[in-house]
Structures are given as structure tokens and as C-alpha cells.
Design a protein around this motif. Structure first.
Motif, mmCIF file in Angstrom:
data_model
loop_
_atom_site.group_PDB
_atom_site.id
_atom_site.type_symbol
_atom_site.label_atom_id
_atom_site.label_comp_id
_atom_site.label_asym_id
_atom_site.label_seq_id
_atom_site.Cartn_x
_atom_site.Cartn_y
_atom_site.Cartn_z
ATOM 1 N N ILE A 108 0.839 -1.192 0.000
ATOM 2 C CA ILE A 108 0.000 0.000 0.000
ATOM 3 C C ILE A 108 0.881 1.251 0.000
ATOM 4 N N LEU B 92 2.552 1.996 -3.400
ATOM 5 C CA LEU B 92 1.525 2.414 -4.344
ATOM 6 C C LEU B 92 1.092 3.855 -4.079
ATOM 7 N N ILE C 146 -7.007 -0.175 -8.997
ATOM 8 C CA ILE C 146 -6.958 0.224 -7.594
ATOM 9 C C ILE C 146 -7.925 1.386 -7.406
ATOM 10 N N ASP C 147 -8.679 1.350 -6.311
ATOM 11 C CA ASP C 147 -9.649 2.402 -6.023
ATOM 12 C C ASP C 147 -9.409 2.950 -4.621
ATOM 13 N N GLY D 2 -5.591 -5.205 -12.108
ATOM 14 C CA GLY D 2 -4.717 -4.213 -11.484
ATOM 15 C C GLY D 2 -5.379 -2.888 -11.178
ATOM 16 N N ILE E 59 -8.828 1.547 0.510
ATOM 17 C CA ILE E 59 -8.157 1.161 -0.724
ATOM 18 C C ILE E 59 -8.643 -0.227 -1.095
ATOM 19 N N SER E 60 -8.997 -0.397 -2.357
ATOM 20 C CA SER E 60 -9.484 -1.688 -2.849
ATOM 21 C C SER E 60 -8.751 -2.013 -4.138
ATOM 22 N N GLN E 61 -8.497 -3.300 -4.326
ATOM 23 C CA GLN E 61 -7.867 -3.749 -5.562
ATOM 24 C C GLN E 61 -8.812 -4.695 -6.282
ATOM 25 N N TYR E 62 -8.927 -4.488 -7.586
ATOM 26 C CA TYR E 62 -9.814 -5.298 -8.409
ATOM 27 C C TYR E 62 -8.998 -6.012 -9.484
ATOM 28 N N PRO F 293 -7.633 -1.000 3.919
ATOM 29 C CA PRO F 293 -8.731 -1.705 3.253
ATOM 30 C C PRO F 293 -10.048 -1.564 4.016
#
Length: 172
Positions: free
Chosen positions: A1, A4, A131-132, A129, A123-126, A101
Motif C-alpha cells: 500500500i 503504491l 486500484i480504487d 490491477g 483502498i481496494s484492488q480489483y 482496506p
């Protein structure tokens, strides 16, 4: 995190990245950034899981930063190659951003109190790749956290110096 966030700080938050793992006093901030629009520093803490002591940690970090303004000023001058003094920054607008998260319901509610100098982002990952980042905005609570739960000396000291300017403040 943390990596990023630091690599995308300007795009995601509009902040200029200054330093990673910055030690000041007895604390080590995950990241330190600068908000050029507000002319102030932002401490960013990344959490992999829920952390129950978030509010206490945030106030302790702000108190330490306010007590040792010279160290942040020197960091800024070194990174930006400028020669500014302590008086050249808007210390009353400093903030701590917490990125995780997930947050507890109490942490989510805490950002609704008037004068709380924190911002929470999930923070969310889908797949693919993607990222939101989503800011958590608590329901507005008119009471000031320092007045109702202000047994902590850190909360009282920080609340005397930090001002959270709201839309209502500017309209008045």
C-alpha cells in the motif's frame, strides 16, 4: 500500500511526496507529503488491517510534528531545494491521512466530528490491477472531539493549534 500511495500521491491526492519512513521524535511516519494548495504538511499512514488506536495515533503524530516543526521545515527545504522558515507554513491546517482496506465503525464516525484533522481512505484492488481509493466521510457531528473526549492531552494540544476549515466556515 505504501509504495503504491507514494508513487501515485500527486495523482490520487494532489499532494507532493516528500519522504518515506520519516522519523521524528519517537515516531516514524509512513509517508510525509506536502499540500501546496493549503501550504501545509500531510502525514500519511497506511494500514493493512483494522487498527483500533487510529485516533490516538493521529493526535500523537500531529502533536509530535507540531512540537518539532523545524524537522519538517528542514525536510521540505532539502527536498524542494528552498529556504523557507517555520513561519512560512500553515501549521494550523496539518492533516493525517489514514489509508486502509477497512476501518471500524467508530473510526468512520470519528471523522464526522467538527475539527477532526484526519481523513480516512479505503483502498481496494480489483482484477486487472485496478486500484480504487474512496474517502470515508462521517456524518457531521457538531460537537468538537476535543471537548467531549478530550481527556487526552494530545487531543487538547493539537486542537488548540490545528484548525479544520469547513465550507460553512468560509461561507460565514
Amino acid at each position: 500500500i505504501q509504495t503504491l500511495v507514494e508513487e501515485n500521491m500527486e495523482t490520487v491526492f494532489g499532494l507532493r511526496f516528500l519522504e518515506t519512513e520519516f522519523s521524528i521524535g519517537k515516531f516514524r511516519f509512513d509517508s510525509v507529503a506536502f499540500d501546496e494548495e493549503a501550504n501545509t504538511f500531510v502525514i500519511i499512514e497506511d494500514k493493512k488491517v483494522e487498527n483500533r488506536g487510529l485516533v490516538d495515533q493521529g493526535y500523537a503524530y500531529l502533536k509530535t510534528a507540531l512540537d518539532r516543526k523545524a524537522e519538517l521545515t528542514l525536510l521540505y527545504n532539502r527536498k524542494m531545494r528552498e529556504n523557507r522558515g517555520i513561519q512560512d507554513f500553515a501549521w494550523d491546517e496539518m492533516k493525517v491521512y489514514f489509508i486502509s482496506p477497512e476501518f471500524t465503525k467508530f473510526q468512520k464516525e470519528a471523522v464526522g466530528y467538527d475539527g477532526t484533522p484526519f481523513r480516512l481512505f479505503t483502498i481496494s484492488q480489483y482484477r486487472g490491477g485496478i486500484i480504487d481509493f474512496e474517502e470515508i466521510v462521517g456524518d457531521k457531528i457538531q460537537e468538537n472531539l476535543s471537548e467531549i473526549g478530550g481527556k487526552s492531552s494530545d487531543i487538547k494540544e493539537v486542537s488548540r493549534e490545528i484548525k479544520v476549515y469547513t465550507e460553512e466556515y468560509h461561507l460565514e
